[in-house]
Design an enzyme around this catalytic site. Structure first.
Site, short mmCIF file in Angstrom:
data_model
loop_
_atom_site.label_atom_id
_atom_site.label_comp_id
_atom_site.label_asym_id
_atom_site.label_seq_id
_atom_site.Cartn_x
_atom_site.Cartn_y
_atom_site.Cartn_z
N ARG A 29 4.12 2.40 -2.50
CA ARG A 29 4.28 2.88 -3.88
C ARG A 29 4.62 1.68 -4.76
O ARG A 29 5.30 0.76 -4.33
CB ARG A 29 5.39 3.94 -3.98
CG ARG A 29 4.98 5.32 -3.48
CD ARG A 29 3.97 5.94 -4.43
NE ARG A 29 3.51 7.25 -4.04
CZ ARG A 29 2.41 7.49 -3.33
NH1 ARG A 29 1.68 6.48 -2.90
NH2 ARG A 29 2.04 8.72 -3.05
N GLU A 86 0.14 3.01 -13.59
CA GLU A 86 -1.27 3.14 -13.22
C GLU A 86 -1.98 4.05 -14.22
O GLU A 86 -1.44 5.10 -14.57
CB GLU A 86 -1.39 3.72 -11.81
CG GLU A 86 -0.81 2.81 -10.73
CD GLU A 86 -0.99 3.36 -9.31
OE1 GLU A 86 -1.65 4.42 -9.17
OE2 GLU A 86 -0.48 2.75 -8.37
N ASP A 134 -2.15 -2.59 -4.07
CA ASP A 134 -3.03 -1.45 -4.29
C ASP A 134 -2.34 -0.37 -5.11
O ASP A 134 -2.97 0.59 -5.53
CB ASP A 134 -3.47 -0.87 -2.94
CG ASP A 134 -4.52 0.22 -3.08
OD1 ASP A 134 -5.57 -0.03 -3.71
OD2 ASP A 134 -4.28 1.34 -2.59
N HIS A 145 -5.52 1.45 -6.50
CA HIS A 145 -4.98 2.57 -5.71
C HIS A 145 -6.10 3.27 -4.93
O HIS A 145 -6.31 4.47 -5.07
CB HIS A 145 -4.27 3.57 -6.63
CG HIS A 145 -3.24 4.39 -5.90
ND1 HIS A 145 -2.09 4.86 -6.50
CD2 HIS A 145 -3.18 4.83 -4.61
CE1 HIS A 145 -1.37 5.55 -5.63
NE2 HIS A 145 -2.02 5.56 -4.47
N SER A 201 -6.82 2.28 -1.39
CA SER A 201 -6.79 1.89 0.02
C SER A 201 -7.02 3.07 0.97
O SER A 201 -7.53 2.89 2.07
CB SER A 201 -5.47 1.20 0.35
OG SER A 201 -4.37 2.06 0.14
N VAL A 213 0.84 -1.20 0.00
CA VAL A 213 0.00 0.00 0.00
C VAL A 213 0.88 1.25 0.00
O VAL A 213 0.41 2.34 0.30
CB VAL A 213 -0.96 0.01 1.21
CG1 VAL A 213 -2.04 -1.04 1.07
CG2 VAL A 213 -0.18 -0.17 2.53
#
Length: 318
Positions: A227, A256, A251, A275, A277, A225
């Site tokens: 990077r 991305e 996550d 992404h 969380s 969680v």
């Protein structure tokens, strides 16, 4: 008597834009997209990086002309905007420290419980109308290694301890209650849960590689969680495909949104989330309110909170 011109706040936009109505009359708000950021930077006193997924600041900052005296990013990480020119400048950089800590900790706790209690497979069996009794793991008494001793990492430790998990926290330097990097290999080799919550820096890039996945227990579950760059994704694919570890949840990712052709989507034992969380209902309003509070301090000449050490890449003191 002329009225002083209020400071210009340049907002690198994302949809929906921030609510900055409280600054009416106290700041001139100018919105920009990534394509026009470079030409508008010289006229800005403050830059609000609302689109915290963009690397436009890193690309635009090295240009000519004046630069904002203060940059605030609506995110915990600053790796998306930091460049050598910004790091070497007198510009103050602040982040959204404090907004995401508890939500991310809750998310990690939810993952631990879901995996231990086999909830993903329960939902699959329900869709199939299959009655299949199983035994699940007890969470209390298991061991976790949390990597990253900032506010997010400390919140994760508190959440896991509440579930009865024995936790070890690893930071950049050892101190009371926190292990140093030299203890990391030993701790992850004995952990049931390995949680990555560190900032992305030159020291942490790719730290979870084939060697470290190889030293984890076959029953271990890995969670990132922090990077995406913390993880060598090819090494994780290798580890899960060969069942070096029991499973993982990501996550955050190197790219991305995660490309549709990424092998991570269908990798056995891997939970993929986009992404999210730290994103709870009302989180954007909290981010906007945080910036307004910081702006009021800045405009009054008071010291700012959440000031990032630009050489380290995070807020020091933890």
């Amino acid at each position: 008597m002329t009225t002083p011109t209020p400071p210009t706040v340049l907002v690198l936009d994302a949809d929906p834009p921030p609510r900055l109505g409280r600054l009416t009359g106290r700041a001139r708000i100018v919105h920009t997209d990534a394509a026009h950021l470079a030409e508008r930077l010289p006229a800005a006193d403050v830059l609000l990086v609302w689109d915290f997924t963009s690397d436009a600041v890193r690309q635009a900052w090295p240009g000519g002309g004046p630069r904002p005296r203060w940059v605030h990013t609506a995110s915990a990480g600053v790796d998306h905007l930091m460049c050598p020119e910004l790091a070497a400048s007198d510009t103050v950089v602040t982040n959204a420290r404090g907004i995401f800590d508890q939500p991310i900790a809750e998310y990690v706790a939810a993952l631990v419980l879901a995996v231990a209690k086999d909830l993903p497979r329960t939902l699959e069996y329900q869709r199939e109308r299959t009655w299949r009794h199983r035994e699940t793991r007890r969470v209390a008494g298991t061991r976790a290694c949390v990597v990253g001793s900032g506010p997010v990492g400390r919140a994760i430790v508190r959440a896991l301890k509440a579930l009865g998990v024995t936790t070890a926290l690893v930071g950049r330097v050892p101190r009371t209650g926190i292990h140093g990097p030299d203890d990391l290999d030993r701790l992850i080799s004995g952990a049931d849960w390995v949680i990555a919550a560190a900032p992305l820096t030159s020291r942490t890039y790719g730290m979870f590689d084939r060697r470290r996945f190889g030293m984890m227990q076959p029953s271990a579950f890995f969670v990132n969680v922090g990077r995406g760059g913390l993880v060598d994704e090819e090494a994780l694919v290798h580890a899960l495909s060969r069942r070096w570890i029991a499973g993982a949840a990501l996550d955050v990712f190197a790219a991305e949104p995660l490309p549709v052709d990424s092998p991570l989507w269908e990798l056995p034992g891997l939970i993929v989330s986009p992404h999210m969380s730290g994103d709870t209902v009302g989180w954007r309003d909290e981010l906007g309110a945080q910036f307004v509070e910081l702006y009021e301090r800045w405009a009054a000449g008071r010291s700012l909170r959440n000031v990032v050490d630009k050489t380290r890449g995070y807020v020091p003191g933890h």
